[in-house]
Design an enzyme around this catalytic site. Structure first.
Site, PDB file in Angstrom:
ATOM      1  N   GLN A 223       0.787  -1.246   0.260  1.00  0.00           N
ATOM      2  CA  GLN A 223      -0.016   0.077  -0.009  1.00  0.00           C
ATOM      3  C   GLN A 223       0.794   1.325   0.053  1.00  0.00           C
ATOM      4  OE1 GLN A 223      -2.812  -2.361   2.982  1.00  0.00           O
ATOM      5  NE2 GLN A 223      -3.049  -0.036   3.172  1.00  0.00           N
ATOM      6  N   ARG A 373      -8.340  -1.007   8.249  1.00  0.00           N
ATOM      7  CA  ARG A 373      -9.442  -0.266   7.791  1.00  0.00           C
ATOM      8  C   ARG A 373      -9.844   0.854   8.965  1.00  0.00           C
ATOM      9  NH1 ARG A 373     -14.202  -1.635   3.314  1.00  0.00           N
ATOM     10  NH2 ARG A 373     -14.702   0.532   2.873  1.00  0.00           N
ATOM     11  N   CYS A 374      -8.864   1.583   9.581  1.00  0.00           N
ATOM     12  CA  CYS A 374      -8.853   2.298  10.607  1.00  0.00           C
ATOM     13  C   CYS A 374      -7.564   3.245  11.028  1.00  0.00           C
ATOM     14  CB  CYS A 374      -9.139   1.485  11.895  1.00  0.00           C
ATOM     15  SG  CYS A 374      -8.317   2.007  13.324  1.00  0.00           S
ATOM     16  N   GLU A 743     -12.839   4.398   6.185  1.00  0.00           N
ATOM     17  CA  GLU A 743     -12.811   3.820   7.511  1.00  0.00           C
ATOM     18  C   GLU A 743     -13.930   4.162   8.304  1.00  0.00           C
ATOM     19  OE1 GLU A 743      -8.786   4.901   8.423  1.00  0.00           O
ATOM     20  OE2 GLU A 743      -8.128   3.437   7.160  1.00  0.00           O
TER      21      GLU A 743
END
Lengths: 789, 168
Positions: A223, A373-374, A743
């Site tokens: 990523q 996802r945070c 998120e």
């Protein structure tokens, strides 16, 4: 409805244009890392430890090497010769690439087998004989600091216990005194379970070192390609692999969610073997390896307390965290934030005393602590505040919706200083909750619940009104390994008015090829369909820190707008020159400059760009290109109001989500269709830990659900039909007023679901249930309170 | 141990010598280089590798290549025709039924059989019908919409709106 400044043809912000990337994905033409095939490529498979904690007595590779096609078996001792057997983590801890003497968790990498095919590599792996001397593992983080606990990291100089770090935020003295004087104090102990991102594509790479050119091309599931290039240079510079000789290519990624931020040992071994053999090395982990060894997320044990008045005014919060990091701190946090942005946990409420502290410990579990996802531990914080708020509401006997309304920070009070030091940029919390309540007809639901309760039926309504913190981040505080967390955009407009724009971020499904084009279209008036977006190749893209923590829109999206604005300035000069008027006489509308008062006299952006190459004013630089590195002045603070309604079978404890309404406020919206898609997906990923997912270990350190057969990723059947909506409160400091959204739903959904389930049974004396809340767990709790005999 | 097999992949018969243990998914991806079929797990749980074998959807990670001898295989690359993309593909694009795209080919192949058996499924039938295929990105709402769109198109009915719906 969202108002658009541009026409549908231009397709700027606010248009639900279809995604540009989809044509290749729906036709099987995506290019994921396992699709990369190079001449002479060898395959790598990894021998892993069956024990959670053991001495390695001997590794016998002879049988493996007898197999025709097995080329090499690599162990920690081999890597030690090049000082590559350990690597640094992002949190300045150290992690083994391959062990030389001790394994620290089940499924840890022990040796790598290189062979001419995938199948032969697996044969070789099965043939490697490793002799272990098992030791008793440390699995319970609460026992990590006991006197008789084994010292897990004697390799770290001066380390005498398993404590990693202590962290604090807020004002302890002030908070303690508010607690002491308060009418009402409530407390809950909660565990945010250890979970896994479980992106459908696992991790992998093809490392291709060219001995003649002394050049490494690394195709990998990352990523953050630029950061990886720098890390490789820092780790392997001493063997001659310097940064200009490294090209990292992140092809299409099959889901990331934070799990593809860290550097895993497999990547490093593949690079080392390619460096030594000169052959391209492909390593693709299988699903079980991915679940068992790659970075976990969450695993915070939290004691949450809230103090307030009898009338329901929140006065203070106090959170104490025990963080189980496994055998090394391999969290993916900004350097100065060992608990990430956990201090956002004061929530959406107006009070001024909070104290938070955290201690991290080593155990014999896999390392990690990724921001799944945070935005760095925000999920943990939001669960704590939203659950304890419900407990407080119940204690003072006020409806949880009313209590929230009563305590929200008011719209006019932004920017608002939080007691832990953040400046919330904007928000309208009342409007969000009002819309959610109206959508579900909240008061009718409460009436229905009372009736159901009288009949002995379980129905629950759960609310979560969260504030997120995303877009890391301002360079004064935010860096990863010293590199500041700006992000970048480069726009090149070709003579015919078509463009390519490149970014330091990397989409893993977020739709950047579409949304970035829309931002450029918004600013320059060039149709989005004429703007090609490229990311993920460090040789061509400008330097950036990558995509995670909902940072792409707040940072690179802002960079796109800023770079485009530089170009618009230049366009204005050219337009003035072409029309022989002063710049002051020109006005812009998407796609053209026209003369004030004489709109028939105009130059389109395409004419202007053509002139930049064919007829530019003398003295002006030719061409039409701009780059911008955007350093955000603050983070952005998206928010949401979620309501979940559950019906629970009073005999089987089966939990059914009847309805889930999510109202998000992510500021200005670039593409409503994509934002909604992000919210849907995040909600299912929030449902997962609330009701299904948790990585479970036994006392001996065995993982009990390390495959997708028993690690329960929700299917279309478990996942309800989500209902979504928006309030729009632009970020005042972001160039396009956007905040980031990916998120919020993962963060906001778990407490809404947990609150609904608790709400269904609270009248029986249950104030808290640990997630994932399964029917069996609920049954046991109902038994404890005497409901079941 | 090797064996010669003949399989028809997307309409083209191919004769290949394969190891007995070779999985069909590897035959498709490696021997025939059709990389649209993906691998997402090792327990037949995720469905990313779903293809059609003689028209029936199957997880190709759980089938040996030699078992496909004499059979017709259809992969995602075989969905579109000379006339253009298949209504299922169109449904996915028009309704934002995919994010990262990794589960999409397997999902679409599963849906192809689903719609052939049940041309006008209810939402519940769609959800159960795709429950052997995992998607980690979309939350499934828009995959359901994609199937409804494809179903309408294949039956020649009016297409449902592809604009996102919001509560207000």
């Amino acid at each position: 409805m969202i108002k658009c400044k541009t026409s549908r043809e231009i397709g700027g912000m606010g248009h639900s244009i279809k995604r540009k990337e989809d044509d290749r994905f729906i036709q099987g033409k995506g290019n994921y890392v396992d699709d990369v095939k190079l001449p002479g490529m060898l395959y790598m498979d990894i021998v892993r430890s069956p024990y959670a904690y053991a001495k390695i007595k001997n590794i016998d590779a002879s049988k493996a090497l007898e197999i025709e096609g097995v080329v090499a078996v690599v162990t920690g001792k081999d890597l030690e010769q090049y000082n590559l057997h350990w690597m640094p983590t992002l949190m300045s801890d150290t992690q083994m690439v391959l062990p030389t003497d001790t394994v620290m968790y089940q499924a840890q990498e022990v040796a790598a087998v290189i062979a001419t095919s995938r199948y032969l590599a697996r044969d070789g792996k099965e043939a490697v004989r490793v002799e272990y001397e098992p030791m008793s593992p440390l699995m319970d983080p609460y026992k990590a600091l006991d006197d008789d606990a084994p010292l897990l990291r004697p390799d770290k100089e001066g380390k005498t216990d398993n404590h990693i770090w202590h962290w604090e935020a807020g004002d302890k003295e002030k908070t303690d005194s508010v607690f002491e004087a308060a009418d009402v104090v409530v407390k809950e102990q909660m565990h945010i379970p250890r979970i896994h991102v479980a992106s459908i594509e696992t991790c992998g790479c093809v490392a291709s070192y060219d001995k003649v050119e002394n050049h490494l091309t690394m195709y990998m599931t990352t990523q953050a390609p630029h950061a990886i290039r720098t890390v490789i240079a820092l780790v392997a510079g001493h063997v001659g692999l310097t940064e200009e000789k490294i090209r990292v290519i992140s092809p299409d990624i099959g889901g990331g969610f934070g799990g593809k931020v860290p550097v895993y040992p497999g990547y490093v071994i593949a690079i080392a073997v390619s460096f030594l053999t000169g052959a391209p090395i492909k390593w693709i982990e299988d699903r079980s390896e991915n679940l068992q060894a790659d970075s976990f997320a969450r695993d915070y044990h939290i004691t949450a307390e809230m103090a307030g008045t009898k009338e329901g005014k929140i006065l203070a919060t106090r959170f104490k965290v025990l963080a189980d990091h496994g055998y090394t701190d391999a969290s993916a946090n900004p350097s100065k934030f060992p608990t990430g942005l956990f201090s956002i946990g004061t929530g959406s409420y107006d009070y001024n005393a909070s104290f938070m502290e955290a201690d991290a410990v080593y155990t014999n579990k896999p390392p990690g602590g990724v921001a799944y996802r945070c935005s760095f531990r925000v999920t943990e914080a939001v669960h704590a505040i939203e659950r304890i708020t419900d407990t407080f509401a119940r204690e003072v006997g006020i409806d949880p919706a009313d209590l929230r309304m009563q305590n929200f920070i008011k719209k006019e009070d932004f920017p608002w200083q939080s007691p832990t030091g953040w400046e919330y940029d904007s928000g309208d919390y009342h409007a969000g909750l009002e819309l959610a309540m109206k959508t579900v007809d909240y008061h009718a639901l409460r009436k229905e619940q009372a009736e159901k309760r009288a009949q002995g039926k379980f129905m629950g309504i759960g609310i979560s009104t969260f504030t997120e913190i995303v877009g890391a981040g301002p360079s004064k505080d935010f860096d990863i390994l010293g590199i500041k967390m700006f992000d970048s955009a480069e726009i090149r407009v070709h003579p015919t008015g078509k463009a390519i724009a490149r970014f330091g971020t990397k989409s893993q499904g977020q739709g950047h090829e579409t949304t970035y084009a829309q931002i450029v279209a918004e600013e320059l008036g060039i149709p989005a369909e004429h703007i090609q977006i490229e990311e993920g190749d460090t040789d061509t893209a400008p330097y950036g820190l990558g995509t995670y923590a909902s940072r792409s829109t707040p940072t690179a999206g802002a960079a796109a707008a800023m770079a485009a604005r530089k170009l618009r300035k230049k366009a204005k000069k050219i337009a003035a020159y072409l029309m022989e008027v002063s710049e002051d006489d020109l006005e812009w509308e998407p796609g053209k400059f026209f003369v004030k008062g004489a709109p028939e006299k105009s130059k389109t952006i395409q004419e202007i760009v053509f002139a930049a190459y064919t007829n530019h004013p003398q003295g002006m630089e030719a061409g039409f290109e701009a780059t911008h590195y955007y350093d955000p002045p603050n983070l952005t603070f998206p928010s949401g109001a979620y309501i979940c309604i559950v019906d629970i079978d009073e005999e089987t404890c089966d939990i059914k989500i009847r309805r889930f309404v999510a109202i998000d406020d992510c500021g200005n919206i670039i593409n409503p269709m994509i934002v909604q898609g992000q919210v849907h997906g995040g909600l299912t990923q929030g449902l997962a830990p609330a009701m299904y997912e948790e990585l479970i270990y036994d006392e001996s350190g065995n993982i009990l659900n390390g495959t997708l057969m028993d690690y329960l990723v929700p299917t279309a059947v478990e996942s309800p039909s989500w209902e979504t909506g928006h309030t729009v409160t632009p970020s005042p400091h972001h160039p396009i007023g956007a905040k980031g959204v990916g998120e919020s739903p993962t963060v906001g959904a778990p407490p809404a679901i947990a609150n609904a389930i608790v709400d269904a049974v609270a009248h029986l004396g249950i104030s808290h249930l640990e997630i994932p809340i399964t029917p069996f767990k609920l049954f046991k709790e109902l038994k404890k309170v005497g409901y079941f005999k | 141990m090797k064996k010669e097999i003949t399989v028809t992949i997307n309409g083209t018969p191919q004769t290949l010598e394969v190891e007995n243990r070779l999985l069909l998914v590897h035959l498709i991806r490696e021997n025939v280089s059709l990389t649209g079929t993906h691998i997402g797990c090792d327990t037949s749980s995720c469905g990313a590798c779903t293809v059609l074998i003689d028209g029936k959807s199957a997880k190709s990670c759980t089938v040996l290549a030699v078992q496909a001898d004499g059979k017709e295989i259809t992969t995602v690359e075989g969905l579109a025709t000379a006339e253009g993309i298949h209504p299922i593909q169109e449904g996915f694009k028009e309704n934002h039924g995919l994010h990262c795209g990794f589960c999409t080919p397997g999902m679409m192949m599963r849906i192809k059989e689903l719609l052939e058996k049940n041309p006008n499924p209810t939402e519940e039938e769609i959800r159960w019908g795709i429950s052997g295929n995992l998607c980690r990105c979309t939350g499934y709402n828009n995959i359901v919409k994609a199937v409804q769109y494809a179903s309408a198109k294949m039956r020649g009915e009016e297409l449902p709106s592809t604009e996102p719906e919001f509560v207000s």
